[in-house]
Write a protein that holds these residues in place. Sequence first.
Motif, mmCIF file in Angstrom:
data_model
loop_
_atom_site.group_PDB
_atom_site.id
_atom_site.type_symbol
_atom_site.label_atom_id
_atom_site.label_comp_id
_atom_site.label_asym_id
_atom_site.label_seq_id
_atom_site.Cartn_x
_atom_site.Cartn_y
_atom_site.Cartn_z
ATOM 1 N N ALA A 161 31.528 39.523 46.216
ATOM 2 C CA ALA A 161 32.308 38.318 45.917
ATOM 3 C C ALA A 161 32.618 37.607 47.232
ATOM 4 O O ALA A 161 32.682 38.237 48.281
ATOM 5 C CB ALA A 161 33.610 38.721 45.230
ATOM 6 N N ARG A 193 47.604 42.844 43.892
ATOM 7 C CA ARG A 193 48.447 42.064 42.991
ATOM 8 C C ARG A 193 49.253 42.914 42.018
ATOM 9 O O ARG A 193 50.253 42.466 41.481
ATOM 10 C CB ARG A 193 47.573 41.063 42.222
ATOM 11 N N ALA A 206 35.848 49.483 41.960
ATOM 12 C CA ALA A 206 35.008 48.379 42.411
ATOM 13 C C ALA A 206 35.886 47.205 42.813
ATOM 14 O O ALA A 206 36.813 46.831 42.082
ATOM 15 C CB ALA A 206 34.060 47.946 41.292
ATOM 16 N N ALA A 207 35.592 46.640 43.987
ATOM 17 C CA ALA A 207 36.378 45.482 44.430
ATOM 18 C C ALA A 207 35.596 44.662 45.437
ATOM 19 O O ALA A 207 34.688 45.168 46.105
ATOM 20 C CB ALA A 207 37.707 45.938 45.039
ATOM 21 N N GLY A 208 35.973 43.406 45.528
ATOM 22 C CA GLY A 208 35.364 42.509 46.496
ATOM 23 C C GLY A 208 36.378 42.085 47.545
ATOM 24 O O GLY A 208 37.518 42.559 47.581
ATOM 25 N N LEU A 209 35.957 41.200 48.431
ATOM 26 C CA LEU A 209 36.784 40.657 49.513
ATOM 27 C C LEU A 209 37.365 41.794 50.377
ATOM 28 O O LEU A 209 36.613 42.649 50.828
ATOM 29 C CB LEU A 209 37.883 39.738 48.956
ATOM 30 N N GLY A 221 39.047 45.453 40.588
ATOM 31 C CA GLY A 221 40.126 44.641 41.117
ATOM 32 C C GLY A 221 40.341 43.347 40.375
ATOM 33 O O GLY A 221 41.419 42.750 40.445
ATOM 34 N N SER A 222 39.318 42.906 39.637
ATOM 35 C CA SER A 222 39.403 41.650 38.909
ATOM 36 C C SER A 222 38.413 41.688 37.753
ATOM 37 O O SER A 222 37.372 42.358 37.845
ATOM 38 C CB SER A 222 39.044 40.489 39.847
ATOM 39 N N SER A 264 36.504 39.469 37.150
ATOM 40 C CA SER A 264 35.268 38.861 37.671
ATOM 41 C C SER A 264 34.323 39.905 38.261
ATOM 42 O O SER A 264 33.142 39.640 38.474
ATOM 43 C CB SER A 264 35.599 37.795 38.724
ATOM 44 N N ASP A 265 34.808 41.111 38.528
ATOM 45 C CA ASP A 265 33.948 42.165 39.084
ATOM 46 C C ASP A 265 33.031 42.780 38.028
ATOM 47 O O ASP A 265 32.006 43.385 38.356
ATOM 48 C CB ASP A 265 34.796 43.289 39.698
ATOM 49 N N VAL A 307 31.859 44.880 45.853
ATOM 50 C CA VAL A 307 31.381 43.801 44.970
ATOM 51 C C VAL A 307 31.058 42.575 45.825
ATOM 52 O O VAL A 307 31.858 42.184 46.687
ATOM 53 C CB VAL A 307 32.472 43.465 43.922
HETATM 54 C C1 RP5 Z 1 39.123 41.211 44.656
HETATM 55 O O1 RP5 Z 1 38.982 39.865 44.848
HETATM 56 C C2 RP5 Z 1 38.468 41.493 43.346
HETATM 57 O O2 RP5 Z 1 37.982 42.811 43.320
HETATM 58 C C3 RP5 Z 1 37.372 40.481 43.261
HETATM 59 O O3 RP5 Z 1 36.133 41.028 43.700
HETATM 60 C C4 RP5 Z 1 37.820 39.394 44.218
HETATM 61 C C5 RP5 Z 1 38.049 38.083 43.558
HETATM 62 O O4 RP5 Z 1 39.001 38.263 42.523
HETATM 63 P P1 RP5 Z 1 39.405 37.056 41.546
HETATM 64 O O5 RP5 Z 1 39.924 35.966 42.435
HETATM 65 O O6 RP5 Z 1 38.142 36.684 40.788
HETATM 66 O O7 RP5 Z 1 40.444 37.648 40.621
HETATM 67 O O8 RP5 Z 1 40.458 41.614 44.632
#
Ligand code: RP5
Length: 156
Positions: free
Chosen positions: A93, A44, A67-70, A13-14, A16-17, A91
Motif C-alpha cells: 500500500a 487506530r 498483514a499491514a501496509g505503510l 490493519g485495514s 483495504s488489505d 502489504v
Molecule cells: C495500514 O495502512 C493498513 O494495513 C493498510 O495497508 C494501510 C492503509 O490503510 P487504509 O487507509 O486503507 O485504512 O495501517
Amino acid sequence: MAADKPLVAVVMGSKSDEEHLKNLFLQLDSLGIPWEKRVLSAHRQPKKLSAYVKDAEQKGILLFIAAAGLSAALPGVLASLTLRPVIGIPVPAGPLQGVDALLAIVQMPGGVPVATVGLGSNGPQNAAHLAARILALGDEALSIKLREFRDAQESG
Ligand code: RP5
C-alpha cells in the motif's frame, strides 16, 4: 472451514488489505487449516487489538498471521501481545509500494520475533505454508498434506 474451530487468526490493519490476501485464504483452505479473520489496526485500535489477542488465545488460536501496509506496526505489536508464532505479511500500500511495510515488519527488536514473508503474491502463499509447517509439527494429517504438496511440486 467455518464449521471447524479456527487455529489460525488472520489480522489485517485495514479492510483495504484484504484484496492482497487472496492467496493466503486459498492456501489455508486447500491445506484444510481452519482460520478466522479480523480487521484491527495497531495504530487506530490498540485496545481492541489487545482484547482480541487475549480472546483468540483463550479460544484456541495457535498462530497469528498479520498483514499491514505503510508503517505496518500490526505484526510487531501482535508479537508483543502473544507468545504464539506471528507471521507478518507486508502489504504493497502507499507510495513506497510495500517496501516501507517490509522493512518495518522484518526489523523487529531481539526477543520479539515476526517471521516475515515477501512482497507480491508469493508472500501470502508462503505465509499459509509456513503456518502449515509450524502446525504440522503436531498434526500428522497436515504433515501428510504438505508432503503431498511437495511431491506434486517435484513431479512438476
Ligand atoms: C495500514 O495502512 C493498513 O494495513 C493498510 O495497508 C494501510 C492503509 O490503510 P487504509 O487507509 O486503507 O485504512 O495501517
